[in-house]
Design an enzyme around this catalytic site. Structure first.
Site, PDB file in Angstrom:
ATOM      1  N   GLU A 200       0.914  -1.369   0.108  1.00 15.21           N
ATOM      2  CA  GLU A 200      -0.104   0.067   0.122  1.00 15.21           C
ATOM      3  C   GLU A 200       0.888   1.114  -0.057  1.00 15.21           C
ATOM      4  OE1 GLU A 200      -3.239   0.005  -0.567  1.00 15.21           O
ATOM      5  OE2 GLU A 200      -3.414  -1.993   0.135  1.00 15.21           O
TER       6      GLU A 200
ATOM      7  N   ASN B  39       1.299   3.839  -3.090  1.00 15.22           N
ATOM      8  CA  ASN B  39       0.750   5.209  -2.991  1.00 15.22           C
ATOM      9  C   ASN B  39       1.783   6.289  -3.356  1.00 15.22           C
ATOM     10  OD1 ASN B  39      -1.765   4.614  -2.096  1.00 15.22           O
ATOM     11  ND2 ASN B  39      -1.323   5.111   0.011  1.00 15.22           N
TER      12      ASN B  39
ATOM     13  N   ARG C 244      -9.756   3.678  -7.742  1.00 10.42           N
ATOM     14  CA  ARG C 244      -9.359   3.552  -6.339  1.00 10.42           C
ATOM     15  C   ARG C 244     -10.397   3.650  -5.609  1.00 10.42           C
ATOM     16  NH1 ARG C 244      -4.775   1.562  -5.861  1.00 10.42           N
ATOM     17  NH2 ARG C 244      -3.750   1.538  -8.227  1.00 10.42           N
TER      18      ARG C 244
HETATM   19  N1  LIG Z   1       2.698   9.293  -1.128  1.00 13.39           N
HETATM   20  C1  LIG Z   1       1.854  10.067  -1.103  1.00 13.39           C
HETATM   21  N2  LIG Z   1       1.827  11.046  -1.717  1.00 13.39           N
HETATM   22  C2  LIG Z   1       0.785  12.029  -1.967  1.00 13.39           C
HETATM   23  N3  LIG Z   1      -0.565  11.671  -1.680  1.00 13.39           N
HETATM   24  C3  LIG Z   1      -0.635  10.446  -1.152  1.00 13.39           C
HETATM   25  C4  LIG Z   1       0.149   9.724  -0.953  1.00 13.39           C
HETATM   26  N4  LIG Z   1      -0.385   8.469  -0.135  1.00 13.39           N
HETATM   27  C5  LIG Z   1      -1.837   8.741  -0.169  1.00 13.39           C
HETATM   28  N5  LIG Z   1      -1.824  10.027  -0.667  1.00 13.39           N
HETATM   29  C6  LIG Z   1      -3.344  10.867  -0.729  1.00 13.39           C
HETATM   30  O1  LIG Z   1      -4.004  10.151  -0.056  1.00 13.39           O
HETATM   31  C7  LIG Z   1      -5.272   9.410  -0.739  1.00 13.39           C
HETATM   32  C8  LIG Z   1      -5.656   8.160   0.460  1.00 13.39           C
HETATM   33  O2  LIG Z   1      -4.754   7.132   0.137  1.00 13.39           O
HETATM   34  P1  LIG Z   1      -5.403   5.584   0.328  1.00 13.39           P
HETATM   35  O3  LIG Z   1      -3.968   4.789   0.008  1.00 13.39           O
HETATM   36  O4  LIG Z   1      -5.905   5.329   1.567  1.00 13.39           O
HETATM   37  O5  LIG Z   1      -6.349   5.565  -1.108  1.00 13.39           O
HETATM   38  P2  LIG Z   1      -6.017   5.417  -2.584  1.00 13.39           P
HETATM   39  O6  LIG Z   1      -4.442   5.250  -2.834  1.00 13.39           O
HETATM   40  O7  LIG Z   1      -6.773   6.883  -2.945  1.00 13.39           O
HETATM   41  O8  LIG Z   1      -7.053   4.235  -2.843  1.00 13.39           O
HETATM   42  P3  LIG Z   1      -6.396   2.725  -2.974  1.00 13.39           P
HETATM   43  O9  LIG Z   1      -5.289   2.605  -1.891  1.00 13.39           O
HETATM   44  O10 LIG Z   1      -7.791   2.159  -1.915  1.00 13.39           O
HETATM   45  O11 LIG Z   1      -6.337   2.348  -4.317  1.00 13.39           O
HETATM   46  C9  LIG Z   1      -5.182   9.140  -1.919  1.00 13.39           C
HETATM   47  O12 LIG Z   1      -5.818   9.414  -2.697  1.00 13.39           O
HETATM   48  C10 LIG Z   1      -3.953  10.613  -2.119  1.00 13.39           C
HETATM   49  O13 LIG Z   1      -4.749  11.648  -2.592  1.00 13.39           O
HETATM   50 MG   LIG Z   2      -3.569   3.602  -1.894  1.00 13.33          MG
END
Ligand SMILES: Nc1ncnc2c1ncn2[C@@H]1O[C@H](COP(=O)(O)OP(=O)(O)OP(=O)(O)O)[C@@H](O)[C@H]1O
Ligand SMILES: [Mg+2]
Lengths: 144, 100
Positions: free
Chosen positions: A51, A55, A110
């Site tokens: 995860e 990200n 996502r």
């Molecule tokens: N390393 C990062 N840099 C910038 N923004 C981030 C980062 N990690 C997370 N985010 C932000 O936080 C939000 C939530 O992250 P999360 O992993 O919970 O969900 P997601 O990646 O959008 O979806 P999923 O993980 O379910 O595929 C993301 O949509 C993004 O906007």
């Molecule tokens: Mg994610």
């Protein structure tokens, strides 16, 4: 200084390529296995690392595969501490980003569950982020 | 995806290996081709050979669920391994997609 030097730790730098998602999670799982954790603990760690690295690739670097992801892991008193860092976009509002189902990429199928999974699979989860500077995710998990 | 079978209106699609952001795009493509081509009343994702899945997999499953819901077709999840089952449980997927 001595304490830091003697600590059992590893540091790796990886390109922000999707193929490194499975490499990173396998590597940290292999590192953690020296404490003979259960299969369930190893699975939890793999999922959480996946995860955080995903990200960094998607959100942090917006798919730019030339960028670097930094992973540090250490084991102290049978507790794994692992951090995943990017020097990408940063997160404007961390509290909002960590909410269940919050995503800035709904169009890419996502569902905003990455932080939910990291938080429930690991013992602790800490998010540090600065806009324009990057994000560091730090997690711990008791191995035995 | 390794295989699929269609039997008495049930389209069973077997997922295998590791499902993450690196492996999802071609899999999504293959599944959608099948879903458009075959005729069926319900779709079953057989997960018995799926060793790993993270939130990207949840997104893929929910995406197919929405597609099928628009066509009034049912989606079911079959035999996930423990690690995958935990991801599905934490995601709350079982409240909309039954596990068999
Ligand atoms: N390393 C990062 N840099 C910038 N923004 C981030 C980062 N990690 C997370 N985010 C932000 O936080 C939000 C939530 O992250 P999360 O992993 O919970 O969900 P997601 O990646 O959008 O979806 P999923 O993980 O379910 O595929 C993301 O949509 C993004 O906007
Ligand atoms: Mg994610």
């Amino acid at each position: 200084m001595n304490e830091v030097r003697n600590m059992d730790s590893i540091t790796i730098t990886l390109k922000a390529m999707p193929v490194n998602e499975s490499f990173a999670r396998s590597l940290i799982a292999a590192y953690a296995s020296r404490e003979n954790p259960t299969i369930n603990v190893i699975s939890d760690i793999k999922t959480a690392i996946s995860e955080a690295v995903t990200n960094a690739i998607i959100h942090g670097y917006n798919g730019d595969q030339e960028q670097d992801i930094y992973i540090k892991a250490s084991i102290k008193e049978k507790v794994l501490r692992v951090s995943v860092s990017d020097r990408g976009t940063g997160i404007p509002n961390i509290i909002e980003a960590m909410n269940d189902f919050y995503t800035t990429r709904p169009s890419e199928e996502r569902s905003g569950l990455g932080f939910t999974i990291m938080g429930s699979f690991m013992d602790t989860l800490e998010v540090n982020s600065n806009l324009g500077e990057g994000t560091t995710i730090t997690m711990t998990k008791k191995l035995a | 995806m390794d295989n699929f079978k269609l039997y008495k209106g049930k389209l069973t699609i077997a997922l295998s290996g590791e499902l993450d952001h690196a492996t999802a795009p071609p899999l999504r493509n293959e599944i959608d081709i099948l879903l458009n081509k075959e005729s069926y009343g319900q779709v079953i994702f057989d997960m018995s050979d799926l060793r790993f899945m993270d939130s990207t997999g949840v997104g893929l499953i929910l995406g197919r669920y929405k597609l099928l819901k628009n066509k009034n077709k049912l989606l079911l999840i079959k035999s996930p391994q423990d690690a995958v089952d935990k991801v599905l449980r934490v995601s709350g997927i079982y409240s909309i997609i039954p596990r068999i």
